[in-house]
Write a protein that holds these residues in place. Structure first.
Motif, PDB file in Angstrom:
ATOM      1  N   ASN A 178      -6.291  -6.768   5.387  1.00  0.00           N
ATOM      2  CA  ASN A 178      -7.516  -6.955   4.605  1.00  0.00           C
ATOM      3  C   ASN A 178      -7.321  -7.338   3.141  1.00  0.00           C
ATOM      4  O   ASN A 178      -8.265  -7.789   2.506  1.00  0.00           O
ATOM      5  CB  ASN A 178      -8.346  -5.668   4.634  1.00  0.00           C
ATOM      6  N   CYS A 237      -4.926 -11.724  -1.057  1.00  0.00           N
ATOM      7  CA  CYS A 237      -5.248 -11.912  -2.474  1.00  0.00           C
ATOM      8  C   CYS A 237      -4.403 -11.018  -3.384  1.00  0.00           C
ATOM      9  O   CYS A 237      -4.350 -11.227  -4.586  1.00  0.00           O
ATOM     10  CB  CYS A 237      -6.717 -11.598  -2.727  1.00  0.00           C
ATOM     11  N   HIS A 238      -3.842  -9.971  -2.811  1.00  0.00           N
ATOM     12  CA  HIS A 238      -3.036  -9.030  -3.606  1.00  0.00           C
ATOM     13  C   HIS A 238      -1.659  -8.919  -2.972  1.00  0.00           C
ATOM     14  O   HIS A 238      -1.305  -7.899  -2.391  1.00  0.00           O
ATOM     15  CB  HIS A 238      -3.684  -7.644  -3.636  1.00  0.00           C
ATOM     16  N   LEU A 251      -2.940  -7.292  -9.352  1.00  0.00           N
ATOM     17  CA  LEU A 251      -2.653  -6.195  -8.418  1.00  0.00           C
ATOM     18  C   LEU A 251      -1.977  -6.721  -7.149  1.00  0.00           C
ATOM     19  O   LEU A 251      -2.422  -7.706  -6.567  1.00  0.00           O
ATOM     20  CB  LEU A 251      -3.973  -5.514  -8.033  1.00  0.00           C
ATOM     21  N   LEU A 262      -0.663  -5.328  -3.303  1.00  0.00           N
ATOM     22  CA  LEU A 262      -0.811  -4.197  -2.368  1.00  0.00           C
ATOM     23  C   LEU A 262       0.117  -4.385  -1.169  1.00  0.00           C
ATOM     24  O   LEU A 262      -0.132  -3.842  -0.097  1.00  0.00           O
ATOM     25  CB  LEU A 262      -2.277  -4.101  -1.909  1.00  0.00           C
ATOM     26  N   VAL A 282      -4.469   2.426  -9.395  1.00  0.00           N
ATOM     27  CA  VAL A 282      -5.608   2.311  -8.482  1.00  0.00           C
ATOM     28  C   VAL A 282      -5.615   3.392  -7.410  1.00  0.00           C
ATOM     29  O   VAL A 282      -6.614   3.600  -6.738  1.00  0.00           O
ATOM     30  CB  VAL A 282      -5.704   0.901  -7.848  1.00  0.00           C
ATOM     31  N   LEU A 319      -9.045   2.081  -6.049  1.00  0.00           N
ATOM     32  CA  LEU A 319      -8.929   1.392  -4.758  1.00  0.00           C
ATOM     33  C   LEU A 319     -10.006   1.897  -3.799  1.00  0.00           C
ATOM     34  O   LEU A 319     -10.655   1.114  -3.102  1.00  0.00           O
ATOM     35  CB  LEU A 319      -7.534   1.603  -4.174  1.00  0.00           C
ATOM     36  N   ASP A 349     -18.346  -5.871  -7.132  1.00  0.00           N
ATOM     37  CA  ASP A 349     -17.019  -5.267  -7.222  1.00  0.00           C
ATOM     38  C   ASP A 349     -16.389  -4.983  -5.858  1.00  0.00           C
ATOM     39  O   ASP A 349     -15.245  -4.533  -5.777  1.00  0.00           O
ATOM     40  CB  ASP A 349     -17.095  -3.937  -7.985  1.00  0.00           C
ATOM     41  N   LYS A 392     -15.472 -11.444   2.728  1.00  0.00           N
ATOM     42  CA  LYS A 392     -14.579 -11.111   3.846  1.00  0.00           C
ATOM     43  C   LYS A 392     -15.089  -9.834   4.494  1.00  0.00           C
ATOM     44  O   LYS A 392     -15.737  -9.019   3.840  1.00  0.00           O
ATOM     45  CB  LYS A 392     -13.172 -10.858   3.318  1.00  0.00           C
ATOM     46  N   LYS A 415     -11.353 -16.786  -8.552  1.00  0.00           N
ATOM     47  CA  LYS A 415     -12.249 -16.179  -9.531  1.00  0.00           C
ATOM     48  C   LYS A 415     -11.626 -16.258 -10.914  1.00  0.00           C
ATOM     49  O   LYS A 415     -10.441 -16.032 -11.038  1.00  0.00           O
ATOM     50  CB  LYS A 415     -12.510 -14.728  -9.193  1.00  0.00           C
TER      51      LYS A 415
HETATM   52  C1  HEC Z   1     -10.465 -12.855  -1.276  1.00  0.00           C
HETATM   53  C2  HEC Z   1      -9.637 -12.227  -2.266  1.00  0.00           C
HETATM   54  C3  HEC Z   1      -9.526 -10.722  -2.284  1.00  0.00           C
HETATM   55  C4  HEC Z   1      -9.279  -9.868  -1.248  1.00  0.00           C
HETATM   56  C5  HEC Z   1      -9.103 -10.201   0.224  1.00  0.00           C
HETATM   57  C6  HEC Z   1      -9.165  -8.556  -1.826  1.00  0.00           C
HETATM   58  N1  HEC Z   1      -9.335  -8.616  -3.169  1.00  0.00           N
HETATM   59 FE1  HEC Z   1      -9.188  -7.051  -4.497  1.00  0.00          FE
HETATM   60  N2  HEC Z   1      -9.570  -8.325  -6.039  1.00  0.00           N
HETATM   61  C7  HEC Z   1      -9.821  -9.665  -5.930  1.00  0.00           C
HETATM   62  C8  HEC Z   1     -10.130 -10.217  -7.242  1.00  0.00           C
HETATM   63  C9  HEC Z   1     -10.464 -11.667  -7.548  1.00  0.00           C
HETATM   64  C10 HEC Z   1     -10.033  -9.126  -8.164  1.00  0.00           C
HETATM   65  C11 HEC Z   1     -10.265  -9.185  -9.678  1.00  0.00           C
HETATM   66  C12 HEC Z   1     -11.708  -9.141  -9.997  1.00  0.00           C
HETATM   67  C13 HEC Z   1     -12.271  -7.757  -9.819  1.00  0.00           C
HETATM   68  O1  HEC Z   1     -11.726  -6.814 -10.407  1.00  0.00           O
HETATM   69  O2  HEC Z   1     -13.232  -7.602  -9.066  1.00  0.00           O
HETATM   70  C14 HEC Z   1      -9.690  -7.955  -7.356  1.00  0.00           C
HETATM   71  C15 HEC Z   1      -9.534  -6.689  -7.899  1.00  0.00           C
HETATM   72  C16 HEC Z   1      -9.210  -5.565  -7.152  1.00  0.00           C
HETATM   73  C17 HEC Z   1      -9.039  -4.242  -7.704  1.00  0.00           C
HETATM   74  C18 HEC Z   1      -9.191  -3.847  -9.180  1.00  0.00           C
HETATM   75  C19 HEC Z   1      -7.902  -4.061  -9.939  1.00  0.00           C
HETATM   76  C20 HEC Z   1      -8.103  -3.690 -11.397  1.00  0.00           C
HETATM   77  O3  HEC Z   1      -7.552  -2.694 -11.826  1.00  0.00           O
HETATM   78  O4  HEC Z   1      -8.828  -4.409 -12.079  1.00  0.00           O
HETATM   79  C21 HEC Z   1      -8.759  -3.397  -6.673  1.00  0.00           C
HETATM   80  C22 HEC Z   1      -8.470  -1.903  -6.747  1.00  0.00           C
HETATM   81  C23 HEC Z   1      -8.735  -4.206  -5.479  1.00  0.00           C
HETATM   82  N3  HEC Z   1      -9.010  -5.520  -5.794  1.00  0.00           N
HETATM   83  C24 HEC Z   1      -8.487  -3.706  -4.225  1.00  0.00           C
HETATM   84  C25 HEC Z   1      -8.532  -4.466  -3.073  1.00  0.00           C
HETATM   85  C26 HEC Z   1      -8.344  -3.914  -1.760  1.00  0.00           C
HETATM   86  C27 HEC Z   1      -8.028  -2.455  -1.450  1.00  0.00           C
HETATM   87  C28 HEC Z   1      -8.471  -4.940  -0.876  1.00  0.00           C
HETATM   88  C29 HEC Z   1      -8.425  -4.867   0.619  1.00  0.00           C
HETATM   89  C30 HEC Z   1      -9.239  -3.862   1.245  1.00  0.00           C
HETATM   90  C31 HEC Z   1      -8.750  -6.147  -1.653  1.00  0.00           C
HETATM   91  N4  HEC Z   1      -8.779  -5.815  -2.960  1.00  0.00           N
HETATM   92  C32 HEC Z   1      -8.928  -7.407  -1.094  1.00  0.00           C
HETATM   93  C33 HEC Z   1      -9.770 -10.423  -4.768  1.00  0.00           C
HETATM   94  C34 HEC Z   1      -9.554  -9.921  -3.505  1.00  0.00           C
END
Ligand code: HEC
Length: 295
Positions: free
Chosen positions: A41, A45-46, A55, A57, A72, A83, A95, A102, A295
């Motif tokens: 999941n 992106c991470h 970040l 993961l 996180v 997280l 957020d 997705k 983004k």
């Molecule tokens: C399609 C792309 C995408 C996917 C898939 C995605 N993320 Fe993200 N994530 C982002 C983007 C872009 C940001 C930065 C913008 C924001 O903070 O919302 C981000 C930011 C975050 C942050 C904040 C980091 C910070 O300290 O600013 C966390 C925690 C996070 N993601 C967790 C997750 C987790 C857990 C998953 C899976 C369940 C996930 N993301 C899946 C695009 C994605």
């Protein structure tokens, strides 16, 4: 492809098989349970290629390091972990994670992450989590593994992989496991498993070194039902070899080169009822113009 309602009927009929005790069941740890959820999941992106929000993961160390801005995961307390906050938001919240529309995490996956964080977010120690619901065997059984189990286990050990019984039912077949050392599993290893190909019902090959040559070996596993090829170098063309797998029910192609043509042809597999294509050229979200997803 069988219809969903037909699948449910089959599942009900075979529920007994599904709930039989699992010899191969492994304790819940970060590697066996948490990492697969993040990989499915989040790591698109991470991960290694993209680090949205600064970040990653894709490893335990990265998860615990957090983003450029914050930790996180607060070990022991999911309610204050960023997280966790991100994955329980409603789909409409900007957020919410995963982003970009997705599919959100299932409640079972959220509960699993909560249990792991509440247990202190251990790196390798097992934590208390509900047993993984194994998908029921949906088609013809494999040959009795009992007379061949010792030889199969020894062969696997020699090759640096594992072959474990799927259940105590001797015709439930063996699971090919590679997660403890995925990079040791190569096309040559799969080729050498030919003597036990008919016993393999499930192959966990995520992040292994296998390529199209390995797919040709897999195509000779007549009883293969569940196949995970996440993040392998298989090509769209090579995946065509899988059309021989008449019993394949579940196929995970996350972060592979599977394209629309592959997807369309695989959807004709007679037993297939679940196909994952996240992070592939066949994924409608990724296939959007880059500007629309960055983004
Ligand atoms: C399609 C792309 C995408 C996917 C898939 C995605 N993320 Fe993200 N994530 C982002 C983007 C872009 C940001 C930065 C913008 C924001 O903070 O919302 C981000 C930011 C975050 C942050 C904040 C980091 C910070 O300290 O600013 C966390 C925690 C996070 N993601 C967790 C997750 C987790 C857990 C998953 C899976 C369940 C996930 N993301 C899946 C695009 C994605």
């Amino acid at each position: 492809m069988i219809s969903y309602s037909k699948f449910l009927t089959l599942s009900a009929a075979l529920a007994l098989v599904a709930i039989s005790p699992q010899l191969g069941a492994e304790p819940a740890t970060f590697a066996t349970r948490v990492a697969p959820v993040l990989e499915k999941n989040c790591t698109g992106c991470h991960g290694e290629n993209k680090q949205k929000g600064g970040l990653r993961l894709d490893t335990f160390a990265h998860v615990m390091r957090g983003s450029d801005d914050r930790v996180v995961v607060k070990a022991g307390d999911f309610s204050t972990s960023e997280l966790h906050r991100r994955i329980i938001l409603p789909a409409s919240d900007e957020d919410v994670m995963p982003s970009d529309g997705k599919p959100l995490l299932s409640s079972a996956d959220i509960a699993l992450l909560e249990k792991w964080i509440a247990a202190g977010a251990p790196a390798t120690e097992p934590f208390d989590a509900p047993a993984l619901a194994r998908l029921p065997i949906t088609s013809s059984a494999a040959p009795d593994y009992r007379p061949r189990l010792a030889a199969a286990t020894a062969l696997a050990q020699k090759l640096g992989v594992r072959l474990v019984p799927r259940s105590i039912v001797p015709t439930d077949g063996l699971i090919l496991r590679t997660a403890s050392a995925p990079t040791q599993c190569t096309d040559a290893v799969l080729a050498q498993l030919a003597p036990v190909a008919d016993l393999i019902v499930e192959a966990e090959l995520a992040r292994t070194k296998i390529t199209d040559a390995g797919l040709a070996s897999l195509a000779l596993c007549p009883n293969l039902q569940i196949l995970d090829l996440t993040q392998t170098a298989v090509t769209a063309q090579g995946l065509g070899a899988l059309h021989l797998l008449k019993n394949l029910g579940v196929l995970n192609l996350t972060n592979t080169a599977a394209d629309k043509t592959t997807a369309a042809s695989l959807k004709n597999l007679p037993s297939l009822h679940r196909l994952w294509l996240f992070g592939t050229p066949a994924d409608p979200v990724i296939a959007k113009p880059a500007a629309a997803v960055v983004k």
